[in-house]
Scaffold this motif. Structure first.
Motif, PDB file in Angstrom:
ATOM      1  N   VAL A   1      42.497  41.281 102.649  1.00 16.77           N
ATOM      2  CA  VAL A   1      41.352  41.594 101.798  1.00 16.77           C
ATOM      3  C   VAL A   1      41.405  43.048 101.334  1.00 16.77           C
ATOM      4  CG1 VAL A   1      38.837  41.834 101.742  1.00 16.77           C
ATOM      5  CG2 VAL A   1      39.882  39.826 102.819  1.00 16.77           C
TER       6      VAL A   1
ATOM      7  N   THR B   1      44.073  36.575  96.638  1.00 18.64           N
ATOM      8  CA  THR B   1      43.653  37.132  97.931  1.00 18.64           C
ATOM      9  C   THR B   1      42.922  36.079  98.757  1.00 18.64           C
ATOM     10  OG1 THR B   1      43.436  39.356  96.974  1.00 18.64           O
ATOM     11  CG2 THR B   1      42.288  38.933  99.047  1.00 18.64           C
ATOM     12  N   PHE B   2      41.977  35.378  98.121  1.00 17.36           N
ATOM     13  CA  PHE B   2      41.229  34.324  98.815  1.00 17.36           C
ATOM     14  C   PHE B   2      42.172  33.231  99.327  1.00 17.36           C
ATOM     15  CE2 PHE B   2      39.216  30.114  98.504  1.00 17.36           C
ATOM     16  CZ  PHE B   2      38.206  30.259  99.444  1.00 17.36           C
TER      17      PHE B   2
ATOM     18  N   VAL C   1      44.141  34.449 102.336  1.00 13.59           N
ATOM     19  CA  VAL C   1      43.286  34.519 103.520  1.00 13.59           C
ATOM     20  C   VAL C   1      43.135  33.132 104.144  1.00 13.59           C
ATOM     21  CG1 VAL C   1      40.891  34.827 104.267  1.00 13.59           C
ATOM     22  CG2 VAL C   1      42.013  36.603 102.915  1.00 13.59           C
ATOM     23  N   ARG C   2      43.020  32.110 103.320  1.00 12.89           N
ATOM     24  CA  ARG C   2      42.818  30.745 103.808  1.00 12.89           C
ATOM     25  C   ARG C   2      43.980  30.250 104.665  1.00 12.89           C
ATOM     26  NH1 ARG C   2      38.485  27.992 104.389  1.00 12.89           N
ATOM     27  NH2 ARG C   2      39.602  26.050 103.930  1.00 12.89           N
TER      28      ARG C   2
ATOM     29  N   LEU D   1      42.057  38.654  92.977  1.00 12.89           N
ATOM     30  CA  LEU D   1      41.066  38.236  93.978  1.00 12.89           C
ATOM     31  C   LEU D   1      41.201  36.754  94.325  1.00 12.89           C
ATOM     32  CD1 LEU D   1      37.867  40.205  92.853  1.00 12.89           C
ATOM     33  CD2 LEU D   1      39.554  40.792  94.621  1.00 12.89           C
TER      34      LEU D   1
END
Length: 517
Positions: free
Chosen positions: A362, A173-174, A177-178, A170
């Protein structure tokens, strides 16, 4: 006779693939340079491999494991050269999937794309589980305590769920995404740290070096060297992930060949120096049964017990960067398949703020974190090996085919001595695939059958080659349906000497390493 509905072996025209990258809402941000791309390759390659596999290799080949590392690097280099040529010529997300779409057709591209989805997904989940184990090893070595089994192991292993594995997936993943810029910067920092840890080991080992453990050098002769090389080969896998960043590279024609080949060379140098140093302070017998052979070498050979904590920390950081790069690669392959319509196209939507496919990233992150938390991966991880080798085969074949079908296409980097070197790459990959257990082959075939059913029910019908027929004549050609006379270019095929849009002209390109016909 030509048809209005391209068949299952229709190929994508290279020009349309490149043009598609600038579509509004489906174009990725060009934000990665040569240093960051090279760090991605090193980040993907150096993981648990060198921290664990060196002991197993030494147990099989003895001190001649040094030659095994060199042999494995040579075996990888043939495929690395082919990846470099295609990545610089077709700077589009998707890696082997995209290259296959442009050479062997849609069905084969779907097969390799579906294969890579499994390969990368299982790999990320498996590496995340390994990350949790190494985190516990670091906590034990540094502080003398570990996380309880209930939150660090899967249910079948006596726990409830693997919290560390969920956390790292996770967190990555964050980060993805950024944005790719932020991800590349974090990876670069982690690569510097793990190379520093390996350099620390090398310096300490050579400061306490002796030659007594180098005889007999090859107790099992050539057979031992090749057997160890087959195991060590997988410590080099990861350079192919660099090619998934083609579309986000600022100067793909120059930077990608350097990054792919350079990362492999850097890792080879570190692997060989680490192996020589380890044998200089510890015997193969001292390392072969250890889960942490480098720490064992420092402890038993050099008497430095406190170094175990440093090496354990290095392993945690090394694995974190592997999770980052491999997961990044999976999102870009999935993104390319969605953009082509073989998967739901809405998943290929790029967030305008971050410049990344947020929904897709996500979704994959949640699925992989659930897999890592609850499922004991065990031997299914062997699917990673067969999937990677299968991709190597198709990429090498793709170089040979494109040289014949698109001889006029600009190639900033060219594999030397083609088709000899690509064929050697195929031979090495097939040899290693033949050595995998039949259970792995069975799982691989079952996964491909499921994939072909999905393609027949969804991918074939929704492919952009068919859902947008008015735009497809310049994008594809179905070799099986085409009856154009020899020497007549198919629609959308540039005439000899005409460069593709967005590609550098032959007279102004920047050469890559080893550039020659």
């Amino acid at each position: 006779m030509s048809t209005n509905r391209p068949g299952i072996f229709a190929v994508r025209d290279v020009r349309s693939l490149i043009t598609e990258t600038s579509e509004e809402g489906h174009g990725l941000k060009k934000a990665v340079g040569a240093t960051q791309l090279t760090a991605m390759g090193v980040g993907a390659i150096i993981g648990t491999g060198i921290f664990v596999v060196i002991g197993k290799g030494a147990g099989i080949a003895g001190p001649a494991v040094i030659l095994s590392f060199v042999l494995a690097a040579v075996a990888c280099s043939f495929s690395a050269l082919s990846y470099a040529e295609l990545a610089s010529s077709i700077p589009v997300s998707g890696s082997a999937y995209t290259y296959t779409y442009a050479t062997l057709g849609e069905l084969v591209a779907w097969i390799i794309g579906w294969d890579l989805i499994l390969e990368y997904g299982v790999s990320v989940a498996g590496i995340a589980v390994g990350w949790g184990g190494n985190l516990n090893a670091f906590l034990d070595a540094a502080f003398g305590w570990t996380l309880p089994d209930a939150i660090s192991k899967s249910p079948s292993e006596g726990g409830v769920f693997n919290l560390p594995a969920v956390f790292v997936v996770l967190a990555i993943t964050f980060l993805l995404v950024r944005g790719v810029t932020e991800s590349a910067r974090v990876n670069l920092v982690m690569v510097v740290i793990k190379l520093a840890v390996l350099l620390f080991f090398i310096v300490v080992a050579f400061a306490n070096f002796g030659t007594g453990h180098f005889t007999p050098f090859a107790p099992d002769g050539v057979d031992g060297v090749t057997a160890a090389a087959a195991i060590i080969f997988f410590a080099y896998i990861g350079f192919d992930a660099v090619s998934t960043g083609s579309e986000e590279a600022r100067k793909p024609e120059r930077d990608l060949p350097w990054a792919i080949i350079g990362s492999l060379l850097i890792c080879t140098v570190f692997y060989v120096l680490t192996t020589v140093g380890a044998l200089g302070i510890a015997s193969p017998d001292q390392m072969k049964d250890s889960d942490a052979p480098l720490a064992a070498a420092l402890d038993e050979g050099a008497g430095i017990t406190w170094a175990a904590g440093i090496l354990a920390l290095g392993a945690v950081i090394a694995i974190t960067s592997v999770v980052l790069v491999i997961f990044y690669g999976q999102t870009r392959i999935f993104f390319a398949m969605c953009r082509d319509g073989l998967m739901p196209q809405r998943l290929a939507a790029v967030n305008q703020r971050y410049g990344t496919p947020v929904l897709l990233t996500v979704g994959l992150g949640v699925l992989i974190s659930i897999l890592a938390a609850l499922v004991p991966l065990g031997t299914i991880v062997e699917l990673v090996n067969i999937g990677t080798l299968f991709a190597f085969v198709l990429v090498n074949i793709g170089v040979i085919i494109l040289r014949r079908t698109r001889p006029e296409m600009p190639r900033p980097y060219r594999v030397p001595w083609s088709p000899v070197l690509p064929l050697l790459g195929v031979a090495f990959a097939v040899y290693l695939m033949s050595d995998l257990p039949w259970e792995t082959w069975l799982r691989f075939v079952v996964w491909l059958v499921i994939g072909i059913l999905i393609y027949a029910l969804y991918g074939y019908r929704n492919s952009r080659l068919r859902s947008e027929p008015e735009s497809t004549p310049g994008w594809a050609r179905d070799a099986s349906a085409e009856d154009s006379s020899p020497g007549t270019p198919s629609p959308g095929t540039p005439s000899p000497g005409t460069p593709s849009p967005g590609a550098p002209s032959p007279g102004t390109r920047e050469p890559g390493p080893g550039d020659q016909s």
